[in-house]
Design a protein around this motif. Structure first.
Motif, short mmCIF file in Angstrom:
data_model
loop_
_atom_site.label_atom_id
_atom_site.label_comp_id
_atom_site.label_asym_id
_atom_site.label_seq_id
_atom_site.Cartn_x
_atom_site.Cartn_y
_atom_site.Cartn_z
N MET A 1 -12.85 6.08 -4.39
CA MET A 1 -11.62 5.73 -3.49
C MET A 1 -10.96 4.53 -2.66
N LEU A 2 -12.33 3.60 -3.43
CA LEU A 2 -11.42 1.86 -3.43
C LEU A 2 -10.57 1.49 -3.83
N ALA A 3 -10.51 2.40 -5.38
CA ALA A 3 -9.50 1.97 -6.09
C ALA A 3 -7.47 3.59 -5.43
N GLU A 4 -8.25 4.31 -5.22
CA GLU A 4 -7.17 4.53 -4.38
C GLU A 4 -6.27 4.44 -3.37
N THR A 5 -7.25 4.06 -2.76
CA THR A 5 -6.87 3.42 -1.04
C THR A 5 -5.56 1.90 -1.67
N ILE A 6 -5.99 1.30 -2.95
CA ILE A 6 -5.33 -0.07 -3.50
C ILE A 6 -4.39 0.85 -3.89
N CYS A 7 -4.18 1.95 -4.60
CA CYS A 7 -3.09 1.66 -5.55
C CYS A 7 -1.49 2.48 -4.45
N SER A 8 -2.23 3.30 -2.91
CA SER A 8 -1.60 3.80 -2.16
C SER A 8 -0.64 2.28 -1.71
N ALA A 9 -1.84 1.72 -1.61
CA ALA A 9 -1.33 0.35 0.06
C ALA A 9 0.10 -0.03 -1.67
N VAL A 10 -0.08 -0.15 -2.77
CA VAL A 10 0.65 -1.41 -3.90
C VAL A 10 2.07 -0.44 -4.57
N SER A 11 1.77 0.86 -3.45
CA SER A 11 3.26 2.06 -3.73
C SER A 11 3.98 1.60 -3.07
N ALA A 12 3.47 1.74 -1.44
CA ALA A 12 4.26 1.60 0.24
C ALA A 12 4.70 0.21 -0.29
N ALA A 13 3.86 -0.19 -0.64
CA ALA A 13 4.58 -1.85 -0.49
C ALA A 13 5.37 -1.98 -1.23
N GLY A 14 5.43 -1.75 -3.10
CA GLY A 14 6.43 -1.98 -3.49
C GLY A 14 8.20 -1.12 -3.19
N LEU A 15 7.78 0.00 -2.59
CA LEU A 15 8.81 0.89 -2.30
C LEU A 15 9.44 0.50 -0.79
N GLY A 16 8.52 -0.13 -0.03
CA GLY A 16 9.41 -1.46 1.12
C GLY A 16 10.16 -2.56 0.13
N ILE A 17 9.39 -2.43 -1.16
CA ILE A 17 10.94 -4.00 -1.13
C ILE A 17 11.68 -3.15 -1.86
N ALA A 18 11.90 -2.38 -2.72
CA ALA A 18 13.52 -0.95 -2.94
C ALA A 18 13.52 -0.92 -1.29
N ALA A 19 13.45 -0.38 0.17
CA ALA A 19 13.88 -0.35 0.43
C ALA A 19 15.06 -2.04 1.07
N VAL A 20 14.30 -2.95 1.09
CA VAL A 20 15.05 -4.12 1.49
C VAL A 20 16.09 -4.43 0.44
#
Length: 153
Positions: A1-20
């Motif tokens: 469960m922790l690993a899935e949360t970390i992966c989701s957070a990394v993906s969200a951060a990456g999509l934010g950087i892509a938007a910038v």
């Protein structure tokens, strides 16, 4: 469960950087960052993250990795010993009997010397500096003259 949360957070951060990056008109870079940031979510949805987390926390898996490392070291050691030996015992005995202590092919450069030069490693050795009979007759430069004439100098 922790690993899935970390992966989701990394993906969200990456999509934010892509938007910038897209906002700054760097569309190729933004697309590439978005592609990389979708990989962790894809791994979570396929179950790979759960499988890896299950493997990483099992002691039997780490024992298996340790045994693989020991096997690799044994293969490496035997290969090193074989290379160090290099030749068989019969070849070494024959080499000792022949008294061969020079290079493998001592006369390999003999064809490059041509007809005017001497073949073998003895020709490559410099002559001793003390030669009273050669200095008196002027004969010590005849081989040098022959080499110079051979090269057209």
């Amino acid at each position: 469960m922790l690993a899935e949360t970390i992966c989701s957070a990394v993906s969200a951060a990456g999509l934010g950087i892509a938007a910038v990056s897209a906002y700054r008109k760097r569309f190729l870079t933004a697309t590439r960052i978005a592609a990389y940031s979708l990989v962790p979510v894809g791994l979570v949805l396929t179950g790979v993250v759960e499988w890896v987390a299950g493997i990483a926390f099992k002691p039997s898996v780490w024992i298996g990795f340790g045994l693989l490392g020991v096997a690799w070291l044994l293969f490496l050691t035997t290969r090193t010993v074989e290379r160090r030996r290099g030749t068989t015992r019969a070849e070494r005995k024959a080499a000792r009997a022949a008294g061969r202590s020079e290079a493998v092919a001592p006369a390999a450069s003999a064809p490059s010397l041509g007809a005017g030069g001497a073949a073998g490693p003895a020709a490559a050795r410099p002559k001793p500096k003390k030669q009273p009979e050669a200095a008196a007759g002027g004969d010590d430069f005849s081989d040098i003259e022959a080499i110079l004439k051979k090269h057209g100098i």
